[in-house]
Design a protein around this motif. Structure first.
Motif, short mmCIF file in Angstrom:
data_model
loop_
_atom_site.label_atom_id
_atom_site.label_comp_id
_atom_site.label_asym_id
_atom_site.label_seq_id
_atom_site.Cartn_x
_atom_site.Cartn_y
_atom_site.Cartn_z
N UNK A 103 0.81 -1.23 0.00
CA UNK A 103 0.00 0.00 0.00
C UNK A 103 0.84 1.27 0.00
N UNK A 104 2.16 1.14 0.08
CA UNK A 104 3.03 2.32 0.00
C UNK A 104 3.43 2.91 1.33
N UNK A 105 3.32 2.13 2.39
CA UNK A 105 3.61 2.66 3.73
C UNK A 105 5.05 3.15 3.87
N UNK A 106 5.98 2.36 3.36
CA UNK A 106 7.40 2.74 3.48
C UNK A 106 7.71 3.98 2.66
N UNK A 107 7.22 4.02 1.43
CA UNK A 107 7.50 5.16 0.55
C UNK A 107 6.91 6.45 1.10
N UNK A 108 5.65 6.41 1.50
CA UNK A 108 4.99 7.60 2.05
C UNK A 108 5.63 7.97 3.39
N UNK A 109 5.98 6.95 4.18
CA UNK A 109 6.60 7.20 5.49
C UNK A 109 7.91 7.96 5.36
N UNK A 110 8.71 7.63 4.35
CA UNK A 110 9.98 8.33 4.15
C UNK A 110 9.76 9.81 3.83
N UNK A 112 7.10 11.68 4.71
CA UNK A 112 6.61 12.35 5.93
C UNK A 112 7.76 12.55 6.92
N UNK A 113 8.58 11.52 7.08
CA UNK A 113 9.71 11.62 8.00
C UNK A 113 10.68 12.71 7.59
N UNK A 114 10.94 12.81 6.30
CA UNK A 114 11.89 13.81 5.82
C UNK A 114 11.41 15.23 6.10
N UNK A 115 10.12 15.51 5.82
CA UNK A 115 9.64 16.89 5.99
C UNK A 115 9.44 17.25 7.46
N UNK A 116 9.20 16.22 8.30
CA UNK A 116 9.02 16.50 9.74
C UNK A 116 10.35 16.46 10.50
N UNK A 117 11.38 15.94 9.86
CA UNK A 117 12.65 15.77 10.57
C UNK A 117 12.59 14.59 11.53
N UNK A 118 11.76 13.59 11.20
CA UNK A 118 11.61 12.39 12.02
C UNK A 118 12.48 11.27 11.43
N UNK A 119 12.94 10.37 12.31
CA UNK A 119 13.59 9.15 11.85
C UNK A 119 12.52 8.20 11.32
N UNK A 120 12.87 7.40 10.32
CA UNK A 120 11.91 6.50 9.69
C UNK A 120 12.36 5.06 9.89
N UNK A 121 11.43 4.22 10.37
CA UNK A 121 11.73 2.81 10.57
C UNK A 121 10.70 1.94 9.88
N UNK A 122 11.16 0.83 9.36
CA UNK A 122 10.29 -0.20 8.78
C UNK A 122 10.27 -1.36 9.77
N UNK A 123 9.13 -1.67 10.34
CA UNK A 123 9.09 -2.69 11.40
C UNK A 123 9.48 -4.07 10.87
N UNK A 166 8.67 7.94 12.41
CA UNK A 166 7.63 7.46 11.50
C UNK A 166 7.89 5.98 11.31
N UNK A 167 6.87 5.16 11.60
CA UNK A 167 7.04 3.71 11.54
C UNK A 167 6.12 3.13 10.47
N UNK A 168 6.73 2.51 9.47
CA UNK A 168 5.96 1.77 8.46
C UNK A 168 5.83 0.34 8.95
N UNK A 169 4.63 -0.06 9.30
CA UNK A 169 4.42 -1.39 9.88
C UNK A 169 4.18 -2.43 8.79
N UNK A 170 4.33 -3.70 9.16
CA UNK A 170 3.98 -4.78 8.25
C UNK A 170 2.47 -4.87 8.11
N UNK A 171 2.02 -5.50 7.02
CA UNK A 171 0.58 -5.56 6.75
C UNK A 171 -0.22 -6.24 7.83
N UNK A 172 0.40 -7.21 8.54
CA UNK A 172 -0.32 -7.95 9.57
C UNK A 172 -0.10 -7.46 10.98
#
Length: 281
Positions: A103-110, A112-123, A166-172
């Motif tokens: 669904x694009x969680x990782x791409x969109x998360x990156x 959002x993280x960049x513009x907010x100055x947040x670290x981005x993690x993929x669970x 910003x955390x991009x979670x797995x689908x489940x």
């Protein structure tokens, strides 16, 4: 006495000069000469220049490229403004993106993280590192899904104690109620993408990295669509626990499109920031 260059038109299809010397018939020369005699002040008329199709194609591509570049600039400006508005109310809370696979969680998360100055993690990536294995598919194959879900819950528990992520979670990740307890420490956003679009996207890149899909044989699109349909039926209520639901179908409709692929990741990130602001302002 006529000028020496005057023409005497001959019915036989040839013309003669005053000295009666025959000249080869040239229809084009005759038409031009008549035009000059009849309209002496009229400049020679040139046929319109033919534009080569390749030049038209190149011009169209350049125009399209310029328009795309301008859209990127506009999106960047809007993202910057939205992020500034949101940051003043966010209080360093984490943002969790949930949704079906692809669904694009990782791409969109990156973004959002960049513009907010947040670290981005993929669970999922953190779970792989914790298990010491190269992929979620490998964890499923060697240890089973329950083992993976235990690691996933531990990862989300650890992340919930942190700030400005910003955390991009797995689908489940949504299937275990305890995970929602961790995610409710921040703001959760459900990226709701039509199943047809998801199935096309997954089929295009292959199912090898999707352990819940790679176990079945058949046409990639057909098996992806069938599995996604079953998953959304099982998980819909769980996804609905999210603080914000972003329906890409609704977003596309507002822009006058039926196809959600017309939406860029930045479009989705902008909408997410809008919804966060509405939620917390």
């Amino acid at each position: 006495m006529e000028p020496s260059t005057a023409l005497r038109l001959q019915p036989a299809g040839a013309f003669r000069l005053h000295n009666n010397a025959p000249a080869p018939f040239d229809d084009r020369r005759v038409r031009m000469r008549i035009q000059h005699l009849a309209f002496p002040n009229l400049q020679s008329i040139r046929p319109p220049t033919r534009i080569h199709p390749l030049l038209v194609c190149c011009a169209t591509k350049q125009s399209s490229a310029a328009e795309t570049l301008q859209n990127h600039k506009d999106e960047a400006i809007i993202l910057k403004k939205k992020s500034e508005d949101v940051l003043s109310h966010l209080d360093d809370r984490c943002i969790y993106l949930v949704g079906l696979m692809g669904s694009g969680k990782t791409t969109v998360g990156k973004i959002i993280g960049e513009v907010l100055g947040y670290a981005v993690f993929d669970s999922d990536k953190l779970a792989e590192q914790t298990a010491g294995m190269p992929s979620v598919a490998e964890i499923f194959h060697v240890h089973g899904e329950a083992f993976f879900r235990d690691i996933e819950s531990q990862v989300l528990k650890d992340l919930s104690t942190m700030k400005r992520l910003v955390v991009a979670t797995g689908g489940g990740a949504v299937v275990r109620p305890v995970n929602w307890r961790y995610m409710k420490e921040g703001i959760s956003i459900w990226l709701d993408v039509p199943l047809e679009a998801l199935a096309r996207r997954i089929a295009a890149v292959g199912t090898a990295s999707r352990p819940l899909l790679d176990q079945e044989s058949g046409d990639p699109y057909t098996k992806a669509f069938a599995k996604l349909s079953a998953l959304i039926e099982q998980r819909y209520d769980a996804y609905a626990n999210a603080d914000i639901r972003l329906s890409l179908e609704d977003m596309a409709a507002k822009k006058g499109h039926e196809d959600v692929t017309t939406l860029t990741p930045k479009n989705i990130a902008i909408e997410a920031l809008d919804e966060i602001q509405r939620l917390i302002a």
